[in-house]
Design a protein around this motif. Structure first.
Motif, mmCIF file in Angstrom:
data_model
loop_
_atom_site.group_PDB
_atom_site.id
_atom_site.type_symbol
_atom_site.label_atom_id
_atom_site.label_comp_id
_atom_site.label_asym_id
_atom_site.label_seq_id
_atom_site.Cartn_x
_atom_site.Cartn_y
_atom_site.Cartn_z
ATOM 1 N N ARG A 151 0.830 -1.195 0.000
ATOM 2 C CA ARG A 151 0.000 0.000 0.000
ATOM 3 C C ARG A 151 0.874 1.259 0.000
ATOM 4 O O ARG A 151 1.991 1.255 0.498
ATOM 5 C CB ARG A 151 -0.905 0.034 1.227
ATOM 6 N N ARG A 152 0.354 2.316 -0.563
ATOM 7 C CA ARG A 152 1.016 3.627 -0.534
ATOM 8 C C ARG A 152 0.038 4.618 0.108
ATOM 9 O O ARG A 152 -1.113 4.721 -0.329
ATOM 10 C CB ARG A 152 1.390 4.094 -1.935
ATOM 11 N N GLY A 179 1.137 13.694 12.316
ATOM 12 C CA GLY A 179 1.352 13.242 10.941
ATOM 13 C C GLY A 179 2.665 12.515 10.762
ATOM 14 O O GLY A 179 2.742 11.501 10.048
ATOM 15 N N PHE A 180 3.724 13.006 11.406
ATOM 16 C CA PHE A 180 5.022 12.339 11.300
ATOM 17 C C PHE A 180 4.957 10.972 11.975
ATOM 18 O O PHE A 180 5.559 10.002 11.488
ATOM 19 C CB PHE A 180 6.111 13.204 11.927
ATOM 20 N N ALA A 181 4.229 10.850 13.089
ATOM 21 C CA ALA A 181 4.068 9.542 13.739
ATOM 22 C C ALA A 181 3.319 8.576 12.831
ATOM 23 O O ALA A 181 3.636 7.380 12.778
ATOM 24 C CB ALA A 181 3.330 9.704 15.070
ATOM 25 N N ILE A 182 2.328 9.075 12.092
ATOM 26 C CA ILE A 182 1.576 8.211 11.169
ATOM 27 C C ILE A 182 2.476 7.759 10.024
ATOM 28 O O ILE A 182 2.411 6.600 9.584
ATOM 29 C CB ILE A 182 0.317 8.942 10.673
ATOM 30 N N ALA A 183 3.338 8.644 9.530
ATOM 31 C CA ALA A 183 4.269 8.237 8.467
ATOM 32 C C ALA A 183 5.216 7.146 8.971
ATOM 33 O O ALA A 183 5.479 6.159 8.265
ATOM 34 C CB ALA A 183 5.059 9.447 7.981
ATOM 35 N N GLN A 184 5.732 7.309 10.193
ATOM 36 C CA GLN A 184 6.595 6.271 10.779
ATOM 37 C C GLN A 184 5.835 4.958 10.886
ATOM 38 O O GLN A 184 6.353 3.887 10.541
ATOM 39 C CB GLN A 184 7.061 6.702 12.179
ATOM 40 N N ALA A 185 4.613 5.017 11.398
ATOM 41 C CA ALA A 185 3.827 3.798 11.590
ATOM 42 C C ALA A 185 3.498 3.141 10.257
ATOM 43 O O ALA A 185 3.504 1.907 10.140
ATOM 44 C CB ALA A 185 2.543 4.119 12.357
ATOM 45 N N ALA A 186 3.214 3.935 9.239
ATOM 46 C CA ALA A 186 2.905 3.369 7.918
ATOM 47 C C ALA A 186 4.088 2.565 7.391
ATOM 48 O O ALA A 186 3.924 1.446 6.881
ATOM 49 C CB ALA A 186 2.547 4.492 6.946
ATOM 50 N N LEU A 189 4.500 -0.679 9.278
ATOM 51 C CA LEU A 189 3.487 -1.676 8.942
ATOM 52 C C LEU A 189 3.572 -2.136 7.492
ATOM 53 O O LEU A 189 2.706 -2.867 7.021
ATOM 54 C CB LEU A 189 2.092 -1.119 9.237
ATOM 55 N N GLY A 190 4.610 -1.695 6.781
ATOM 56 C CA GLY A 190 4.885 -2.227 5.454
ATOM 57 C C GLY A 190 4.483 -1.354 4.292
ATOM 58 O O GLY A 190 4.735 -1.719 3.138
ATOM 59 N N ALA A 191 3.833 -0.210 4.554
ATOM 60 C CA ALA A 191 3.380 0.657 3.462
ATOM 61 C C ALA A 191 4.494 1.592 3.016
ATOM 62 O O ALA A 191 5.495 1.770 3.704
ATOM 63 C CB ALA A 191 2.171 1.471 3.910
ATOM 64 N N GLU A 192 4.302 2.201 1.857
ATOM 65 C CA GLU A 192 5.120 3.335 1.443
ATOM 66 C C GLU A 192 4.422 4.604 1.910
ATOM 67 O O GLU A 192 3.183 4.668 1.917
ATOM 68 C CB GLU A 192 5.292 3.357 -0.073
ATOM 69 N N ALA A 193 5.202 5.614 2.293
ATOM 70 C CA ALA A 193 4.627 6.835 2.856
ATOM 71 C C ALA A 193 5.010 8.041 2.024
ATOM 72 O O ALA A 193 6.200 8.285 1.781
ATOM 73 C CB ALA A 193 5.093 7.023 4.296
ATOM 74 N N LEU A 206 12.824 8.728 8.151
ATOM 75 C CA LEU A 206 13.685 7.896 7.323
ATOM 76 C C LEU A 206 12.852 6.915 6.513
ATOM 77 O O LEU A 206 12.059 6.153 7.056
ATOM 78 C CB LEU A 206 14.673 7.138 8.211
ATOM 79 N N GLY A 207 12.990 6.968 5.189
ATOM 80 C CA GLY A 207 12.269 6.050 4.313
ATOM 81 C C GLY A 207 11.024 6.634 3.689
ATOM 82 O O GLY A 207 10.494 6.073 2.725
#
Length: 365
Positions: A151-152, A179-186, A189-193, A206-207
Motif C-alpha cells: 500500500r502507498r 502526521g510524522f508519527a503516522i508516516a513512521q507507523a505506515a 506496517l509495510g506501506a510506502e509513505a 527515514l524512508g
C-alpha cells in the motif's frame, strides 16, 4: 560483537559494561567455537544490526567472504539483518561500493542510511551513519508485521503559513507530530509513505518520500499530484482556512500615528474535500478535526461536509493532548457507525491504531 577495527576505537571491557553482555570478537575463540559460536550467534538473534558497516565489510558481504567472526556469522544467518553504512562520501559514491550495496540488498540485507551531513574526515556529504534513533526505528520496522505491505499512503502534517508580507505570516500552533508519527507507523506496517508537510521542526522520517510546502495552495497541489498513485490519505495537517488576499513584496511599514491595520482575508482551498472528491473506488480517506468545543457535534458535521471515510476528532483545548504534545486522545467517526472514543495514548501508539482502523476499511470493501 565487535570487529578488530572496532576495537581500535573502544575496548571489549567498555562495550561489555555498556551492553551488560559478553563481547564476541574472535572467530577462532577456544571457548566459543567448541560450540560453533558463529553458528549459534547467527541463529539466536531475532535481528542482527551492523552499525556502522564500512565499505570494506560491505565488499566482503557482497562477495560472500567469511574471514572473521562477523562475516562468518552473517554468512550463516537466515534471519533479517540491518546494515547502517558509514564512510567518506567519495567511498559511498564509488561505483564499486554501489555495486556492492546493490548486491547485498538483492541478497536480502536491509539498509538504514547513510544520510548526508558532516563526516569524520571533516568533509560533508552522503556517507554519515544514520542517527541511532533512526536505526532503532529501522530495526522496529524489520521486526514488525506488515499488514499494509503493497500500500502507498498519502499523509499531510503540520501547519501552513500564509504570507502577509515577506516578513510576517498567518499560521497556527500545529507541530506536525501526529502526521510524522503516522508516516513512521505506515512504514513500520509495510506501506510506502508520501509525507506532505508544512513548516515543522521535526527530523525527517527515514524512508518516507518527503514533500515540504509552505502554504495551503502548494499543499493542495502536492496532494492532488500524489493522490492518484496512493491507496489512502491521512490528512492530519492543520491547514489555514483563510489567507491574506494579497501579500506585498515589501515589508508593510506602520505609519506615524497608525493605531490599526485591517487585513483582508480570502478563503483557502479545502484540501480534504478536494482529495475526497478526487477519490477513486478503493481509495480511503481519513480526515482530522481539531476542535476546542462541542467536539462530537462539530466532528460529525465535518465528516458529513467533507465526505471522508473516517474522521479522527481531538480536543486541542486540553494542553496535555493539544498541539505540540506527545500524547493524544481521539474520537473516531465513520458514516453510519457509532463514534468510538479512544483512551489517551502516545501518538506513536495512536498512529498504528489509526492505520489498522483504516486497513479495516479495505478489508470490508
Amino acid at each position: 560483537m565487535a570487529t578488530h577495527s572496532a576495537l581500535e576505537f573502544v575496548t571489549p571491557l567498555t562495550l561489555g559494561a555498556l551492553a551488560e553482555a559478553p563481547v564476541h570478537t574472535e572467530l577462532m575463540s577456544l571457548t566459543q567455537e567448541r560450540e560453533m559460536g558463529h553458528i549459534r550467534l547467527a541463529r539466536e538473534a531475532d535481528l542482527v544490526v551492523v552499525a556502522p558497516i564500512t565499505a570494506h565489510t560491505l565488499a566482503r558481504l557482497a562477495n560472500g567472504l567469511a574471514d572473521d567472526l562477523l562475516t562468518a556469522m552473517l554468512l550463516a544467518r537466515r534471519g533479517p539483518t540491518l546494515l547502517a553504512p558509514a564512510m567518506n562520501a567519495g567511498m559511498w559514491e564509488n561505483p564499486a561500493t554501489q555495486r556492492n550495496v546493490a548486491q547485498v540488498v538483492a541478497d536480502g540485507y536491509l539498509l538504514a542510511g547513510p544520510t548526508s551531513g558532516a563526516l569524520a574526515c571533516g568533509e560533508s556529504g552522503v556517507g554519515r551513519m544514520a542517527e541511532p534513533l533512526d536505526i532503532l526505528e529501522a530495526a522496529r520496522r524489520a521486526l514488525s508485521d506488515k499488514p499494509l505491505a503493497g500500500r502507498r499512503i498519502l499523509i499531510t502534517a503540520g501547519p501552513t503559513r500564509e504570507a502577509v508580507d515577506p516578513v510576517r505570516y498567518v499560521s497556527n500552533h500545529s507541530s506536525g507530530r501526529m502526521g510524522f508519527a503516522i508516516a513512521q507507523a505506515a512504514l513500520r506496517l509495510g506501506a510506502e509513505a508520501e509525507l506532505v508537510h508544512g513548516p515543522v521542526s521535526l527530523p525527517p522520517v527515514l524512508g518516507a518520500q518527503m514533500t515540504a510546502v509552505t502554504c495551503a495552495e502548494k499543499m493542495q497541489a502536492a496532494c492532488l499530484a500524489l493522490w492518484p498513485r496512493c491507496d489512502a490519505a491521512v490528512m492530519t495537517a492543520a491547514v489555514a482556512d483563510f489567507r491574506p488576499e494579497s501579500a506585498p513584496t515589501s515589508k508593510i511599514k506602520k505609519q506615524p500615528g497608525q493605531e490599526r491595520m485591517t487585513l483582508e482575508l480570502t478563503r483557502n482551498p479545502d484540501i480534504l474535500a478536494a482529495v475526497c472528491a478526487a477519490r477513486r473506488p478503493g481509495q480511503v480517506v481519513m480526515g482530522f478535526a481539531a476542535e476546542t468545543d462541542d467536539l462530537l457535534a462539530n466532528a460529525q458535521a465535518k465528516l458529513a461536509r467533507k465526505g471522508c471515510d473516517l474522521l479522527a476528532a481531538n480536543d486541542v483545548s486540553d494542553t496535555r493532548i493539544g498541539f505540540g504534545s506527545e500524547r493524544n486522545r481521539i474520537t473516531l467517526l465513520a458514516p453510519g457507525a457509532e463514534p468510538q472514543a479512544w483512551p489517551e495514548m502516545d501518538k506513536e501508539t495512536l498512529a498504528e491504531k489509526l492505520l489498522l482502523a483504516l486497513a479495516q476499511r479495505w478489508d470490508a470493501a
